[in-house]
Write a protein that holds these residues in place. Structure first.
Motif, PDB file in Angstrom:
ATOM      1  N   ALA A  60      72.539  72.254  39.165  1.00 15.67           N
ATOM      2  CA  ALA A  60      73.776  72.482  39.919  1.00 15.67           C
ATOM      3  C   ALA A  60      73.471  73.037  41.313  1.00 15.67           C
ATOM      4  CB  ALA A  60      74.693  73.438  39.164  1.00 15.67           C
ATOM      5  N   GLY A  61      72.528  73.974  41.377  1.00 13.51           N
ATOM      6  CA  GLY A  61      72.163  74.545  42.671  1.00 13.51           C
ATOM      7  C   GLY A  61      71.591  73.497  43.610  1.00 13.51           C
ATOM      8  N   ILE A 104      75.156  61.707  48.342  1.00 13.28           N
ATOM      9  CA  ILE A 104      76.176  62.759  48.211  1.00 13.28           C
ATOM     10  C   ILE A 104      77.182  62.350  47.142  1.00 13.28           C
ATOM     11  CG2 ILE A 104      78.137  63.873  49.346  1.00 13.28           C
ATOM     12  CD1 ILE A 104      76.502  63.861  51.936  1.00 13.28           C
ATOM     13  N   GLY A 105      77.545  61.069  47.129  1.00 10.21           N
ATOM     14  CA  GLY A 105      78.473  60.579  46.115  1.00 10.21           C
ATOM     15  C   GLY A 105      77.941  60.773  44.711  1.00 10.21           C
ATOM     16  N   TYR A 106      76.663  60.460  44.484  1.00 14.56           N
ATOM     17  CA  TYR A 106      76.035  60.696  43.182  1.00 14.56           C
ATOM     18  C   TYR A 106      76.118  62.173  42.808  1.00 14.56           C
ATOM     19  CZ  TYR A 106      73.681  56.165  42.439  1.00 14.56           C
ATOM     20  OH  TYR A 106      73.395  54.843  42.199  1.00 14.56           O
ATOM     21  N   MET A 107      75.720  63.025  43.729  1.00 16.81           N
ATOM     22  CA  MET A 107      75.614  64.452  43.424  1.00 16.81           C
ATOM     23  C   MET A 107      76.979  65.068  43.118  1.00 16.81           C
ATOM     24  SD  MET A 107      72.539  65.731  45.987  1.00 16.81           S
ATOM     25  CE  MET A 107      73.184  65.046  47.517  1.00 16.81           C
ATOM     26  N   GLN A 108      77.980  64.699  43.896  1.00 20.58           N
ATOM     27  CA  GLN A 108      79.313  65.250  43.656  1.00 20.58           C
ATOM     28  C   GLN A 108      79.909  64.707  42.355  1.00 20.58           C
ATOM     29  OE1 GLN A 108      80.928  67.713  45.670  1.00 20.58           O
ATOM     30  NE2 GLN A 108      78.760  67.831  46.215  1.00 20.58           N
ATOM     31  N   ALA A 109      79.621  63.457  42.040  1.00 17.28           N
ATOM     32  CA  ALA A 109      80.130  62.867  40.789  1.00 17.28           C
ATOM     33  C   ALA A 109      79.514  63.553  39.579  1.00 17.28           C
ATOM     34  CB  ALA A 109      79.823  61.367  40.754  1.00 17.28           C
ATOM     35  N   TRP A 110      78.221  63.869  39.639  1.00 11.18           N
ATOM     36  CA  TRP A 110      77.574  64.546  38.502  1.00 11.18           C
ATOM     37  C   TRP A 110      78.147  65.948  38.320  1.00 11.18           C
ATOM     38  CZ3 TRP A 110      72.003  62.788  40.118  1.00 11.18           C
ATOM     39  CH2 TRP A 110      71.824  61.462  39.716  1.00 11.18           C
ATOM     40  N   LEU A 111      78.390  66.651  39.407  1.00  9.04           N
ATOM     41  CA  LEU A 111      78.997  67.983  39.288  1.00  9.04           C
ATOM     42  C   LEU A 111      80.378  67.885  38.629  1.00  9.04           C
ATOM     43  CD1 LEU A 111      77.987  69.507  42.750  1.00  9.04           C
ATOM     44  CD2 LEU A 111      77.183  70.270  40.507  1.00  9.04           C
ATOM     45  N   ASP A 190      68.328  62.378  35.345  1.00 15.56           N
ATOM     46  CA  ASP A 190      69.080  61.838  36.476  1.00 15.56           C
ATOM     47  C   ASP A 190      68.749  62.584  37.761  1.00 15.56           C
ATOM     48  OD1 ASP A 190      70.373  59.908  34.950  1.00 15.56           O
ATOM     49  OD2 ASP A 190      72.032  61.244  34.439  1.00 15.56           O
ATOM     50  N   VAL A 191      68.710  63.896  37.675  1.00 14.23           N
ATOM     51  CA  VAL A 191      68.404  64.714  38.852  1.00 14.23           C
ATOM     52  C   VAL A 191      66.971  64.450  39.314  1.00 14.23           C
ATOM     53  CG1 VAL A 191      68.102  67.072  39.691  1.00 14.23           C
ATOM     54  CG2 VAL A 191      70.108  66.487  38.311  1.00 14.23           C
TER      55      VAL A 191
END
Length: 219
Positions: A60-61, A104-111, A190-191
């Motif tokens: 998350a960080g 950014i889209g990937y990261m925000q979707a996973w959050l 994934d990360v």
């Protein structure tokens, strides 16, 4: 007169335990199966929760901080894309903006999938042990200062190209460092995949930036 042969006492005593043993074994097998099913169901309920990163996790960080880091790169790239007259700079800046906005889209979707806020309350890079000295004036490694961003916005011609390439190179070096830390610390596939793709892409772009910067400074 033919006498009937009767089973001996010893024979009778041998048969009885075998039947009882079979029944006992059957009970044990069924009990074992039931315990296994119960444990399996319990694991099915618990393990997914354990695999979902929490708000204070490395994953998350990293996603939150890298989203912020990427956002500045996208802004710098768009400034160069609209302001530069150099075809190679226009192409590079478009690639950077497109790639990092997609990430950014990937990261925000996973959050969102993890039911986590896109922003956290922790200090930047707190997910990396011993990173206290990496933050300068609230900025993560490689990020441009407000003054540098203002100068980039007002720059034109060759000066714009050189400023953009110089700032983006430093930005990529900082981003690669953060992504490598995520690869080392995270156990989320994934990360890890996304962080590795960032390292590969940005290291390649650093080489291109070095070549374009040398050309721009020599012209």
């Amino acid at each position: 007169m033919i006498s009937e042969v009767q089973p001996s006492a010893s024979g009778a005593s041998t048969d009885a335990p075998e039947a009882g043993g079979t029944r006992t074994f059957g009970y044990v097998a069924v009990a074992t199966l039931l315990v296994g099913l119960i444990l399996g169901l319990g694991a099915g309920l618990v393990v997914p929760g354990l695999r979902t990163p929490g708000t204070d996790s490395v994953e998350a960080g990293f996603l939150r901080d890298m989203s912020t880091h990427h956002a500045q790169a996208v802004e710098m790239a768009m400034i160069a894309h609209t302001g530069s007259d150099t075809p190679d700079i226009i192409t590079l800046s478009a690639d950077i903006a497109t790639t990092q906005q997609g990430q950014i889209g990937y990261m925000q979707a996973w959050l969102r999938d993890w039911d986590l806020s896109p922003t956290g309350t922790a200090e930047p890079m707190a997910w990396i042990p011993g990173s206290d000295g990496a933050i300068v004036n609230g900025l993560m490694p490689g990020m441009a200062t407000p003054e540098q961003m203002a100068a980039l916005r007002s720059a034109t011609g060759k000066n714009l190209d050189i400023q953009f390439l110089t700032l983006m190179r430093a930005h990529h070096v900082g981003g690669v460092h953060m992504a490598q830390e995520a690869m080392d610390l995270s156990d989320n596939e994934d990360v890890d995949w996304l962080a590795e793709s960032m390292v590969t892409a940005q290291q390649g772009e650093i080489q291109l930036i070095d070549s374009l910067l040398k050309k721009a400074q020599a012209s």
